[in-house]
Design a protein around this motif. Structure first.
Motif, PDB file in Angstrom:
ATOM      1  N   TYR A 245      29.623  31.210  37.157  1.00 22.56           N
ATOM      2  CA  TYR A 245      30.754  30.494  37.745  1.00 22.56           C
ATOM      3  C   TYR A 245      31.771  31.510  38.243  1.00 22.56           C
ATOM      4  N   THR A 246      32.155  31.383  39.507  1.00 17.24           N
ATOM      5  CA  THR A 246      33.123  32.299  40.103  1.00 17.24           C
ATOM      6  C   THR A 246      34.394  31.545  40.459  1.00 17.24           C
ATOM      7  N   CYS A 247      35.507  32.019  39.922  1.00 19.26           N
ATOM      8  CA  CYS A 247      36.810  31.392  40.199  1.00 19.26           C
ATOM      9  C   CYS A 247      37.908  32.403  39.852  1.00 19.26           C
ATOM     10  N   LYS A 248      38.684  32.800  40.824  1.00 21.34           N
ATOM     11  CA  LYS A 248      39.734  33.792  40.595  1.00 21.34           C
ATOM     12  C   LYS A 248      40.882  33.235  39.746  1.00 21.34           C
ATOM     13  N   GLU A 249      40.951  31.907  39.618  1.00 15.59           N
ATOM     14  CA  GLU A 249      42.070  31.295  38.893  1.00 15.59           C
ATOM     15  C   GLU A 249      41.736  30.927  37.457  1.00 15.59           C
ATOM     16  N   LEU A 250      40.489  31.185  37.022  1.00 17.27           N
ATOM     17  CA  LEU A 250      40.068  30.749  35.685  1.00 17.27           C
ATOM     18  C   LEU A 250      40.951  31.324  34.588  1.00 17.27           C
ATOM     19  N   PHE A 251      41.399  32.573  34.747  1.00 14.50           N
ATOM     20  CA  PHE A 251      42.200  33.231  33.714  1.00 14.50           C
ATOM     21  C   PHE A 251      43.690  33.250  34.052  1.00 14.50           C
ATOM     22  N   ASP A 252      44.082  32.545  35.095  1.00 16.26           N
ATOM     23  CA  ASP A 252      45.479  32.519  35.532  1.00 16.26           C
ATOM     24  C   ASP A 252      46.257  31.464  34.742  1.00 16.26           C
ATOM     25  N   PRO A 253      47.226  31.865  33.900  1.00 17.76           N
ATOM     26  CA  PRO A 253      47.965  30.891  33.082  1.00 17.76           C
ATOM     27  C   PRO A 253      48.862  29.969  33.907  1.00 17.76           C
ATOM     28  N   ALA A 254      49.137  30.328  35.131  1.00 19.51           N
ATOM     29  CA  ALA A 254      50.040  29.508  35.950  1.00 19.51           C
ATOM     30  C   ALA A 254      49.327  28.311  36.586  1.00 19.51           C
ATOM     31  N   VAL A 255      48.025  28.306  36.541  1.00 16.15           N
ATOM     32  CA  VAL A 255      47.270  27.249  37.221  1.00 16.15           C
ATOM     33  C   VAL A 255      47.353  25.905  36.505  1.00 16.15           C
ATOM     34  N   GLY A 256      47.391  25.941  35.180  1.00 15.49           N
ATOM     35  CA  GLY A 256      47.449  24.696  34.422  1.00 15.49           C
ATOM     36  C   GLY A 256      46.071  24.131  34.141  1.00 15.49           C
TER      37      GLY A 256
END
Length: 359
Positions: free
Chosen positions: A27-38
């Motif tokens: 699974y590729t997603c640049k936002e997976l570890f971004d705490p701001a995404v929710g």
């Protein structure tokens, strides 16, 4: 899953509609570890009445949830704050009636595979007849008997085992009642409790009979038709007729057979035959003592007399006395009936969870 072609998605749905299995993918997603995404859902696959979901919450916890009528909803979680960030991760999950497991492997130098074992979830996820996913309850919230209707028709109702638990709860509440009417009150409570138990037995066995198919086990329709339809109807092509009607109504043949009341689940022998022919489940292999089976048969008989003769029936087996000893509706009788029915349902449910697809 939004980028998967619909035909491939349907193939995935059918492939994972089974009591146990394993799925793995990158699974590729640049936002997976971004705490701001929710909060967000990574994977959401309803497969008949199974549901497979991977979601991330606001606290960077990644959850794998699996739900089926027989097992309920279970969740396995991984704390992403303790995982080396990576745009691409290896994800895998396994499920069976016994347990679920969730695995995550960051595609980063020196990263190790992280594993999590599941537990029962406080949130209950269910797949409705309309294909929608419904969330019931949550932290600190207990909901019993949740139902959803659309256009006057049910799209979500309690599972077989949840409906049975509600039956037991109802009998327990009924047993707490008090009255100054003396023994006649005990008679009324006992007889009504027995009526509720037998109705609960019928409801569980009928509903669970259909749930098994929706959990990926293919019933032997030919064996069911041969056992519950007379030769005249079979020779007239009832099997093909049922198949055609089911397709037109967008139902399975088994659902149509049950809707036509072709199987009387309140009849112990008919119920026993149905499970044997459809799924090769033998009531004789449930581990019940012969005395327990005979008691259940008599409880069902007594219920018919209570309903069709009198709710205040004072002797439940009067036609058999003598030579049989009289059976009176008393508290001890109630306790024994609850114990025997609950034991039967528990063992039958357990056996249904051990069924596996043959492909």
């Amino acid at each position: 899953m939004k980028n998967i072609p619909s035909d491939i998605y349907k193939q995935i749905q059918e492939a994972i509609c089974r009591p146990e299995g394993t799925v793995s993918f990158k699974y590729t997603c640049k936002e997976l570890f971004d705490p701001a995404v929710g909060r967000g859902i990574v994977v959401d696959i309803p497969s008949r009445e199974h549901l497979f979901r991977i979601e991330r919450d606001e606290d960077l916890m990644l959850h794998f949830l699996h739900s089926s009528p027989g097992t309920g909803t279970r969740v396995a979680s991984i704390d992403l704050k303790k995982v080396p960030p990576s745009d691409t991760v290896f994800l895998a999950f396994t499920w069976s009636p016994k347990e679920i497991n969730f695995h995550l492997g960051p595609q980063a130098p020196g990263a190790e595979l992280i594993n999590s074992k599941g537990a029962l979830s406080k949130r209950q996820l269910r797949v409705g007849k309309d294909g929608g996913v419904y969330e019931i309850g949550g932290a600190g919230i207990e909901i019993m008997g949740a139902s959803v209707y659309k256009g006057g028709k049910p799209v979500l109702q309690p599972t077989a085992i949840d409906a049975w638990k509600a039956t037991i709860k109802a009998t327990e509440i009924l047993g707490t009642g008090k009255s100054d009417q003396g023994y006649i009150f005990e008679t009324a409570v006992t007889n009504l409790t027995l009526a509720v138990l037998v109705t609960g037995f019928e409801a569980f066995t009928q509903k669970r009979f259909l749930e098994i198919e929706q959990e990926g086990i293919t019933p032997d329709i030919n064996a069911v038709v041969n056992s519950f339809f007379p030769r005249k109807e079979r020779d007239s092509g009832i099997a093909e007729m049922l198949k055609s009607e089911a397709e037109e109504a967008q139902k399975t043949v088994l659902q149509l057979i049950v809707e036509r009341d072709s199987i009387n689940f309140q009849n112990y022998q008919k119920c026993k035959l149905a499970y044997n022919k459809a799924y090769e489940i033998k009531f004789g292999d449930l581990g019940l003592q012969s005395s327990s089976v005979e008691k259940i048969k008599k409880f069902i008989l007594y219920r018919h007399r209570i309903i069709h003769v009198s709710a205040l029936l004072g002797m439940l087996n009067q036609p058999e006395v003598p030579p049989d000893e009289p059976v009176f509706p008393k508290k001890e009788f109630t306790a024994d009936a609850i114990k025997e029915f609950d034991n039967f349902i528990e063992k039958l449910h357990e056996v249904t969870l051990k069924l596996r697809r043959k492909d």
